[in-house]
Write an enzyme that holds these catalytic residues in place. Structure first.
Site, short mmCIF file in Angstrom:
data_model
loop_
_atom_site.label_atom_id
_atom_site.label_comp_id
_atom_site.label_asym_id
_atom_site.label_seq_id
_atom_site.Cartn_x
_atom_site.Cartn_y
_atom_site.Cartn_z
N ASP A 130 21.38 19.79 -29.14
CA ASP A 130 21.65 20.95 -29.99
C ASP A 130 23.11 21.34 -29.85
O ASP A 130 23.77 20.97 -28.88
CB ASP A 130 20.79 22.14 -29.53
CG ASP A 130 19.44 22.16 -30.22
OD1 ASP A 130 19.24 21.38 -31.15
OD2 ASP A 130 18.58 22.96 -29.80
N GLU A 154 0.80 -1.22 0.00
CA GLU A 154 0.00 0.00 0.00
C GLU A 154 0.84 1.28 0.00
O GLU A 154 0.43 2.30 -0.55
CB GLU A 154 -0.94 0.02 1.22
CG GLU A 154 -2.09 -0.96 1.15
CD GLU A 154 -1.71 -2.36 1.65
OE1 GLU A 154 -2.60 -3.19 1.77
OE2 GLU A 154 -0.51 -2.59 1.92
N ASN A 165 6.36 -8.44 2.42
CA ASN A 165 5.06 -8.80 1.84
C ASN A 165 5.03 -10.27 1.42
O ASN A 165 4.05 -10.99 1.68
CB ASN A 165 4.76 -7.91 0.64
CG ASN A 165 4.48 -6.47 1.02
OD1 ASN A 165 5.37 -5.79 1.51
ND2 ASN A 165 3.27 -6.02 0.82
N ASP A 225 11.89 22.59 -32.60
CA ASP A 225 12.24 21.40 -31.81
C ASP A 225 11.03 20.77 -31.12
O ASP A 225 11.13 19.68 -30.56
CB ASP A 225 13.28 21.77 -30.73
CG ASP A 225 14.58 22.25 -31.34
OD1 ASP A 225 15.04 21.63 -32.31
OD2 ASP A 225 15.14 23.25 -30.85
#
Length: 896
Positions: free
Chosen positions: A320, A278, A692, A630
């Site tokens: 670039d 959870e 768990n 771009d």
């Protein structure tokens, strides 16, 4: 088309359209504005946060818990879900404002010629066939064909990526497929006039303009899902299947053994609750948010939380050139006078720099020809330098090339303001595209001197003499050949070459023959220099397994020179131009894309093709950009990175990240941060799930054996929401491992669970076996047995949290580096002691107090699990180390 043909094709004339005709065309073509794509409102964005499979599983768990009357469980899960959704909505509120930004860039009022006279109208009312009037500082309202131009230059960087202003020529007739950056007889929507004035016929408006076509492409381009979200979605589906099958199987098995339906339904739900982590969504959100904050401190501002991790997974950066790899500040690098070269240090508009001859520092004003050139640079110049006292930086007003020459003079101590105290300005012959040069005339001590600068081939035509030492001698063919060879050498290194000349005028009257019989002074080579930190950043990318390619609108020669200087080009790497790219099929581009390191003269749709070609290889692609052009590529990339200083609003709005300093090195720092964040998320997953899994195994086995539940539903929820989540928050902000940039980036389809066997399988089984053993040992007292199992699961987290500080290497001395983790595990331990010791908690959580022996038993089995993981990591680390040593030895032998 020629001007005459353009008039004919657009059915207009030099006096412009009539008001009546303009109204008709407005009805036919529509307003000169961009169409807006439908947008999601706040509610839609909020609801979108609940569309993940993982969230569906948690919603289902909350609903079932509520139906069974487990209101505490249901409320806790619902609270986490709502907080998570609010965080996500706030972060993504502005994610779809690209078209708004485009609309802002369109000018409001423009000058047109209608009914034979000049008038001002709203930009939205312009139609094809209108004659527009433009001058320096104006923003172009529509795509237009020039019919008049005087010294006209436009800044088209936002559309084409071209770093320098483009000179426009009216009479040029070009091929139909000429690239945007070479259409010198056209002006385009959204670009600006940097110099001169002109008139033009409007050819396209609104969505039919080049600007509009890009806006359309942005609307049609889907925002890519991040690799982490794909991982979470995949995990959510797997978890849903496990929960349904596991809970269903347990229910059927229990009913077959004669256990009542209601009891088995409650038990099955308890098992499902045990499986579901959870607190995991909240932990992931905190890890991303904290990482985003750390990135912002490094000048990388993240707009979408999931993009924080994506950057760390990046294995290709398409960058670039201008402003990212370079400073976007033109700088004089080299000077040639008569027969010698000088190097000039310093980059950008800072006034600091030295003059070197053969690597030795010199005093420039003591070299006569060099002194002449510096005077010329300062006086034959209309730009200005401005120093910002607050920011401690220099900026310029005027043409970038002239600014570079003014900075050159300042580096040598030559100031225009100082020169003008002893010299009187007489006149100027301005630069024009035909003469390709500019001349100014000054008077000093009764002597009139003309200073000229311009394109070398045009300045050399004016020269009959050359300055050598203190003398002016005839400019022989031999000397002329030397100068031309120097110019060729400088051009091959991608320097923009400017020539300088002077003449002492006998007749002080300015006449047409001033630019004749001049004396050649020298050449200056100018370039937008790479940032000094970029080369190291490129090397760091290489060592981290990240491919870097440069995409620019500049010419091939400039692109090649910059790529070589920053270490981007190696043997076997390719350079491809936009024209060559057009001739490639998708398959051909796919075959070559991994070898291409530089793309020159590239247009917007081509940048999108390059991104798609890399993604087809399964790569996670980051793209940088600053212009309107771009936009589509930034949106299609796994992570779009906009420039904060030079970037347009469009680029920023479609990007997931913005660089506050426009620096490539910042991207690399952000990649390192992103990798650390992904590693921290994995640490949290490997910390949470063993508990768990152990809970599920113990519950399942105990039920199969016919015993009561080993943990109550509220105990399971307490572990999942409190005792697991608190330490996980500390792991989520764990300091970044120094080795993170020496590892290869992960593949797009690489599982979040990779390398987690020791945590998820080995450790989970050990923990489950220990808890089961303790439960069976204490089964005479069920509440005490449940308390022991509950406490074992919790205390295992105290030890496992330290195991998770490093997932691959032994923890060793790293245990105490994260002080928050140390504090939270101490708090966690003390809280569990309080839970099993104080009566209030005993009633709420159904627990009993433990004696010293029982505590030692719990701590002992948990410590054993910690030791097992550390031994496993130590053995695998030694194995890797031996493997690396073997590889190094093989490399050594090959070198020998």
């Amino acid at each position: 088309m020629s001007i005459a043909t353009s008039f004919e094709a657009l059915n207009t004339k030099i006096d412009g359209l009539t008001t009546e005709e303009a109204t008709k065309r407005l009805q036919e073509y529509g307003y000169n504005e961009l169409e807006e794509a439908p947008k999601k409102n706040i509610l839609s964005k909020f609801l979108y946060q609940f569309t993940s499979i993982m969230i569906f599983v948690l919603i289902a768990a909350a609903i079932i818990a509520a139906l069974l009357g487990k209101w505490v469980d249901a409320s806790a899960i619902a609270t986490i879900l709502i907080l998570n959704a609010i965080l996500g909505t706030v972060q993504e509120y502005r994610a779809e404002k690209a078209i708004d930004a485009l609309r802002k860039m369109v000018v409001q009022v423009v000058r047109v010629v209608r009914d034979g006279k000049e008038q001002k109208i709203m930009a939205q009312e312009i139609v094809p066939g209108d004659i527009i009037v433009i001058e320096a500082g104006d923003r172009i309202p529509a795509d237009s064909r020039l019919i008049e131009a005087y010294l006209l230059r436009t800044n088209e960087a936002s559309l084409t990526g071209e770093s320098l202003p483009v000179e426009k020529e009216v009479e040029n007739i070009l091929l139909e497929n000429t690239s945007l950056s070479d259409r010198t007889n056209m002006i385009f929507t959204g670009t600006t006039v940097s110099n001169g004035r002109g008139r033009a016929i409007v050819t396209a408006t609104g969505m039919n303009s080049e600007f509009g076509k890009i806006a359309q492409t942005i609307q049609e381009t889907d925002m890519e899902e991040t690799p982490l979200k794909e991982d979470i979605e995949k995990f959510g589906k797997q978890l849903a299947i496990i929960v349904v099958i596991g809970a269903g199987a347990l229910f059927v098995f229990g009913v077959m053994k004669g256990i009542p339906y209601a009891q088995m339904l409650l038990t099955s739900i308890s098992l499902a609750v045990a499986v579901i982590p959870e607190g995991l969504p909240a932990v992931i959100t905190i890890a991303l948010a904290f990482g985003g904050k750390r990135m912002a401190a490094q000048n990388a501002i993240v707009r979408r939380l999931l993009a924080v991790e994506t950057l760390g997974s990046t294995n290709v950066i398409l960058t670039d050139k201008t402003g990212t790899l370079t400073k976007n500040e033109m700088t004089v690098r080299q000077i040639f006078t008569s027969d010698r070269f000088y190097e000039v240090t310093g980059a950008g508009y800072e006034n600091n720099g030295n003059f070197l001859e053969n690597g030795i520092k010199i005093e420039p004003q003591k070299q006569r020809e060099l002194d002449f050139l510096l005077y010329n640079s300062a006086l034959c110049n209309n730009s200005d330098l401005i120093y910002d006292e607050k920011k401690k930086v220099w900026s310029t007003i005027g043409d970038p090339t002239e600014a570079a020459l003014l900075v050159l003079a300042h580096k040598a101590g030559v100031r225009r303001s100082g020169l003008k105290k002893t010299m009187r300005f007489v006149g100027e012959i301005p630069f024009d595209p035909v003469r390709k040069k500019m001349t100014v005339i000054y008077e000093k001590s009764g002597e009139t001197i003309a200073f000229t600068k311009g394109a070398p081939e045009y300045v050399l035509q004016c020269c009959s003499h050359i300055a050598i030492d203190d003398k002016e001698v005839l400019f022989t063919d031999k000397e002329r050949a030397k100068v031309m060879e120097a110019q060729r050498s400088m051009s091959e290194n991608a320097l923009r070459v400017i020539a300088f000349a002077r003449r002492i005028i006998i007749d002080p009257e300015i006449s047409n023959n001033v630019e004749q019989d001049m004396t050649f002074i020298g050449l200056a080579g100018i370039i937008d220099p790479p940032r000094k930190e970029v080369k190291e950043a490129v090397e760091l990318c290489r060592s981290a397994g990240i491919e870097v390619a440069m995409i620019t609108g500049d010419n091939e020669l400039t692109a090649r020179a910059v790529a070589r200087e920053v270490g981007l080009l190696r043997e076997g790497d390719l350079i491809v131009t936009g024209q060559e790219l057009n001739k490639m099929s998708e398959n051909q581009l796919g075959e070559k894309v991994e070898s291409i390191r530089v793309y020159a003269r590239v247009e917007p749709d081509q940048k999108l093709r390059i991104v798609s070609a890399w993604k087809a290889k399964g790569k996670i692609v980051a793209v940088t950009g600053d212009g309107v052009n771009d936009g589509p590529a930034l949106k299609h990339a796994d992570i779009g990175i906009a420039m904060g200083i030079t970037g347009t609003d469009v680029a920023k709005e479609v990007s997931q990240m913005t660089l506050a300093d426009d620096n490539f090195a910042t991207i690399v720092k952000a990649v390192e941060e992103g990798r650390g964040i992904y590693e921290n998320i994995r640490k949290c997953v490997f910390f949470i799930f063993p508990a768990n899994i152990a809970e599920v195994l113990v519950v399942f086995v105990v039920i199969l054996m016919g015993f009561p539940l080993p943990m109550t539903a509220i105990q399971i929820l307490w572990v999942n929401l409190v005792m697991e989540t608190i330490p996980a928050f500390s792991l989520a902000i764990d300091p970044i491992d120094r080795e993170v940039m020496t590892r290869q980036p992960r593949f797009r389809n690489e599982s979040l669970w990779k390398g987690g066997r020791v945590f998820l399988v080995d450790y989970s089984i050990i923990l489950a076996a220990a808890a089961l053993g303790i439960f069976l040992l204490m089964q005479n007292d069920i509440v005490k047995a449940q308390t022991m199992v509950f406490t074992t699961i919790v205390i295992s987290g105290v030890f496992r949290a330290f195991n998770c500080r490093s997932l691959v290497n032994p923890v060793n001395g790293k245990i105490f580096e994260n002080r928050w983790l140390v504090l939270t595990v101490i708090f966690m331990f003390l809280l569990q002691v309080a839970v099993v010791s104080f009566p209030y908690f005993s009633e709420v959580l159904s627990v009993k107090s433990l004696d010293l022996i029982e505590w030692l038993m719990v701590i002992g089995v948990c410590a054993a699990g910690f030791v097992y993981i550390e031994i496993y990591k130590t053995l695998t680390w030694q194995k890797r180390k031996r493997g690396n040593e073997k590889v190094e030895m093989v490399n050594c032998e090959q070198q020998v």
